[in-house]
Design a protein around this motif. Structure first.
Motif, mmCIF file in Angstrom:
data_model
loop_
_atom_site.group_PDB
_atom_site.id
_atom_site.type_symbol
_atom_site.label_atom_id
_atom_site.label_comp_id
_atom_site.label_asym_id
_atom_site.label_seq_id
_atom_site.Cartn_x
_atom_site.Cartn_y
_atom_site.Cartn_z
ATOM 1 N N SER A 196 0.843 -1.183 0.000
ATOM 2 C CA SER A 196 0.000 0.000 0.000
ATOM 3 C C SER A 196 0.883 1.239 0.000
ATOM 4 C CB SER A 196 -0.937 0.006 1.210
ATOM 5 O OG SER A 196 -0.195 -0.009 2.415
ATOM 6 N N LYS A 198 0.582 5.914 -0.388
ATOM 7 C CA LYS A 198 -0.282 7.082 -0.402
ATOM 8 C C LYS A 198 0.371 8.178 -1.230
ATOM 9 C CE LYS A 198 -3.273 9.567 2.851
ATOM 10 N NZ LYS A 198 -3.549 9.847 4.292
ATOM 11 N N ASP A 201 -3.416 12.864 -0.499
ATOM 12 C CA ASP A 201 -4.415 12.295 0.411
ATOM 13 C C ASP A 201 -5.047 11.021 -0.138
ATOM 14 O OD1 ASP A 201 -3.993 14.413 2.112
ATOM 15 O OD2 ASP A 201 -5.688 15.581 1.368
ATOM 16 N N THR A 202 -4.557 10.552 -1.268
ATOM 17 C CA THR A 202 -5.170 9.404 -1.939
ATOM 18 C C THR A 202 -4.370 8.137 -1.652
ATOM 19 O OG1 THR A 202 -5.963 10.856 -3.708
ATOM 20 C CG2 THR A 202 -5.967 8.487 -4.143
ATOM 21 N N ALA A 203 -5.032 7.149 -1.039
ATOM 22 C CA ALA A 203 -4.385 5.881 -0.697
ATOM 23 C C ALA A 203 -4.593 4.864 -1.817
ATOM 24 C CB ALA A 203 -4.949 5.338 0.610
ATOM 25 N N LYS A 226 -7.176 2.444 -6.299
ATOM 26 C CA LYS A 226 -7.382 3.310 -5.147
ATOM 27 C C LYS A 226 -8.009 2.514 -4.014
ATOM 28 C CE LYS A 226 -7.881 7.612 -7.747
ATOM 29 N NZ LYS A 226 -8.772 8.749 -8.097
ATOM 30 N N ALA A 227 -7.570 2.813 -2.794
ATOM 31 C CA ALA A 227 -8.019 2.040 -1.642
ATOM 32 C C ALA A 227 -9.441 2.374 -1.232
ATOM 33 C CB ALA A 227 -7.080 2.284 -0.464
ATOM 34 N N SER A 228 -9.909 3.555 -1.566
ATOM 35 C CA SER A 228 -11.172 4.038 -1.009
ATOM 36 C C SER A 228 -12.406 3.397 -1.615
ATOM 37 C CB SER A 228 -11.262 5.556 -1.183
ATOM 38 O OG SER A 228 -11.184 5.885 -2.560
ATOM 39 N N THR A 229 -12.264 2.754 -2.766
ATOM 40 C CA THR A 229 -13.456 2.288 -3.466
ATOM 41 C C THR A 229 -13.555 0.769 -3.574
ATOM 42 O OG1 THR A 229 -12.230 2.764 -5.490
ATOM 43 C CG2 THR A 229 -13.863 4.371 -4.807
ATOM 44 N N GLY A 230 -12.663 0.035 -2.918
ATOM 45 C CA GLY A 230 -12.793 -1.417 -2.849
ATOM 46 C C GLY A 230 -12.830 -2.084 -4.203
ATOM 47 N N ALA A 233 -13.352 -0.297 -7.558
ATOM 48 C CA ALA A 233 -12.350 0.602 -8.116
ATOM 49 C C ALA A 233 -11.823 0.090 -9.445
ATOM 50 C CB ALA A 233 -11.194 0.751 -7.135
#
Length: 629
Positions: A196, A198, A201-203, A226-230, A233
């Motif tokens: 992972s 970053k 601010d985007t992981a 991207k980590a935020s959308t599973g 994504a």
């Protein structure tokens, strides 16, 4: 399948309407461009010369620096009038600031003369500044245009001031010891390695695996999302490939954010060993693009321009791409760096094409820093005046440097093909480049003469300093007079202090007995090239071959650098400080070979060809031979 490849094949259809496109190659020395032209290496520059005008050379402003040279071109006047006397400038008024206080010379608020991109908008032309010095922040220019109702004719972007994430290389050391579950992972066999990272601010999550669709055994693919959308994504799939001469192995652009700001990045997998012991996944530098434009324009531009300049020459020197050749590398680092430059030039071509096709401006200002950065990094090995360099090393770095210019030439060619023969396309540059091996410690010389004093942290102590080379005048001397904040020298004594400094500098000797400073030019005696003015120094310096000025504290008057390096800033009458001007299009003569001109002559000449008003403070000449009769 690789989710990648920016395609930069531009349509042959030409764009109707643009009147002027100004392209700047930072740090393009006339002597280098002449050599490459003679060898047939720059076909599009040769095309400009054949179809339009070319100067023998161009005398840059002094000091021959990036902010200074561009300001002289854009305003048509020297630094004593336009205020840009170095890449940093003194804070004014001098009565409220010490001579050690500085401000950026690239900042629009440092300008004291109107640049051409404002004048042309006032003249009724639709101007788009995609990359240019002193264009940011845009508010001073927009305010000036509002006064005449012309603000709607000015669009501007800049990314230099707003980096969201630096370029970085992710290696196998980032693999998690206990691989996390990857929901909806691509089809794979055997073990996987997750990691992972970053960017701003985007992981992001990454997955290295053995693809079921690839007959190779072991790790052969990397997936990123991207980590935020599973699982929903979009997943980027990358295959390892060593550096090449095209940019087809890059991922598509990916948007990252920092607060309200956004930027594009992209990824390149240079290496992935089958046993997972090594990985080289490069994440491109990402910069936001603030400026004078609407949110809709920014979104459109980012959707077609995959990323602002990714100038990775300094990280290359630190080993981000592997060991550089000058540190014993095998060439891998240079090949990877050159592919980054290639992708950057391709991105410039894509962004420029979009702007021409969609926004259809009358005027475009654009720029690349790559030739300058390459010169700083490699010129010390290439300059034939630098002694002791292995001929094979010299030839190797010249080939690398040449490739940078060829990639910039290809970008220029896409513009020429796109706009057609009526559009004035001008190639300019700010300064030349030469190699040096050592530093001349100017303030150390003055301190030895009792004219300057260093404090305990190596900073000039103004309470005990009569004269020094301040941070904004590395090629100059400034007397610390009482009309300056913290000044100690009476105005009546200024001339005597300058004379004492001149004597000390001209008398200083290297350990071998040779002179260090070869000339001290007082601003009230010399005229032209920008010497003096409210922001200028009191005197200017030139140095012996191989030396570059430094204000550092040292017991040595000169110091040898561990490696030779490329520089500029010297008196621009030096042949290697001189730069270039090529242009063709409506209003310009065809095949005209000009003698040596000055940077301040460029904009008045282009404006005459356009039938437009030159910048109001321009003092340059219209080169009559360049104008179509």
């Amino acid at each position: 399948m690789l989710a990648c490849a920016l395609a930069v094949t531009l349509l042959p259809a030409q764009v109707a309407g643009p009147k002027l496109v100004i392209v700047s190659w930072d740090g393009a020395p006339d002597w280098v461009v002449d050599r490459l032209l003679a060898e047939g290496k720059l076909p599009n520059v040769a095309r400009l010369a054949r179809e339009g005008v070319s100067s023998e050379s161009v005398i840059a402003a002094f000091p021959s620096k990036t902010a200074v040279g561009h300001a002289a071109i854009f305003t048509g006047c020297w630094g004593d009038d336009n205020g840009i006397v170095n890449n940093t400038v003194p804070r004014l008024p001098i009565g409220e600031h010490t001579l050690l206080e500085t401000y950026s010379g690239f900042d629009s608020r440092s300008l004291r003369a109107e640049p051409a991109y404002v004048t042309l908008a006032k003249d009724g032309l639709k101007v788009c500044v995609l990359s240019a010095t002193q264009s940011y922040p845009p508010e001073p220019h927009v305010d000036a245009l509002k006064k005449v109702g012309a603000e709607g004719r000015f669009t501007q972007f800049s990314g230099f001031e707003s980096p969201l994430s630096e370029g970085q290389m992710i290696g196998a050391e980032r693999f998690d010891e206990k691989p996390a579950a990857w929901e909806g992972a691509p089809k794979h066999t055997g073990r996987v390695a997750t990691f992972s990272f970053k960017l701003a601010d985007t992981a992001f999550f990454g997955l290295a695996y053995d693809s079921s669709d690839d007959p190779a055994i072991g790790f052969d693919t990397v997936a990123i999302r991207k980590a935020s959308t599973g699982a929903a994504a979009e997943t980027l799939i990358l295959k390892p490939a060593e550096a090449r001469e095209d940019s087809t192995k890059w991922s598509k652009a990916v948007r990252i954010r920092s607060g309200q700001r956004q930027a594009n990045t992209s990824f390149r997998l240079f290496e992935l060993k089958s046993d997972g012991s090594s990985m080289a996944l490069y994440c491109r530098k990402a910069s936001a693009l603030p400026g004078a434009h609407t949110a809709e324009q920014e979104e459109q531009y980012l959707s077609h321009y995959p990323g602002f300049h990714d100038d990775e020459f300094s990280p290359y020197e630190r080993g981000i791409f592997g060991k550089p050749k000058f540190s014993g590398g095998d060439g891998t680092a240079e090949r990877r760096l050159l592919e980054v430059v290639k992708s950057d030039c391709d991105y410039l071509a894509a962004g420029t094409a979009f702007v021409l096709d969609t926004w259809k401006p009358d005027v475009i200002f654009h720029y690349t820093p790559m030739s300058d950065s390459a010169g700083h990094t490699w010129m010390g090995y290439m300059d034939p005046e630098v002694e002791g360099v292995d001929p094979a090393v010299r030839a190797y770095f010249w080939e690398c440097y040449e490739r940078v210019f060829q990639m910039q030439d290809a970008w220029l060619g896409t513009i020429l093909d796109k706009v057609g023969p009526e559009t004035v396309v001008a190639l300019v540059s700010d300064h030349g480049m030469q190699g040096v091996t050592s530093y001349a410690n100017v303030n150390a010389i003055l301190a030895k003469a009792g004219l300057a004093t260093f404090g305990p942290e190596g900073r000039i102590d103004l309470s005990k300093t009569k004269v020094c080379a301040p941070p904004w005048a590395d090629f100059g001397l400034v007397v610390n007079t009482v009309d300056r904040k913290g000044g100690i020298v009476a105005l009546a004594d200024k001339k005597k202090v300058l004379q004492d400094a001149t004597t000390a500098l001209l008398s200083a000797r290297d350990p071998d007995g040779s002179a260090i400073v070869t000339s001290v030019m007082q601003a009230d005696v010399w005229r032209g090239l920008g010497l003096g003015g409210a922001s200028g120094a009191d005197a200017f310096l030139d140095f012996a071959p191989g030396l570059y000025p430094s204000g550092r504290r040292s017991s040595n008057l000169t110091e040898r650098s561990p490696e030779p390096f490329g520089v500029h800033g010297f008196v621009p009458y030096r042949a290697k400080m001189q730069t270039v001007f090529y242009a063709r299009g409506k209003g310009l003569a065809r095949g005209a070979k000009l003698s040596t001109i000055r940077q301040v002559d460029i904009m008045p000449t282009l404006c005459r060809a356009l039938g437009a008003t030159p910048p109001p403070k321009a003092i340059g000449n219209v080169i009559g031979q360049a104008i179509d009769k």
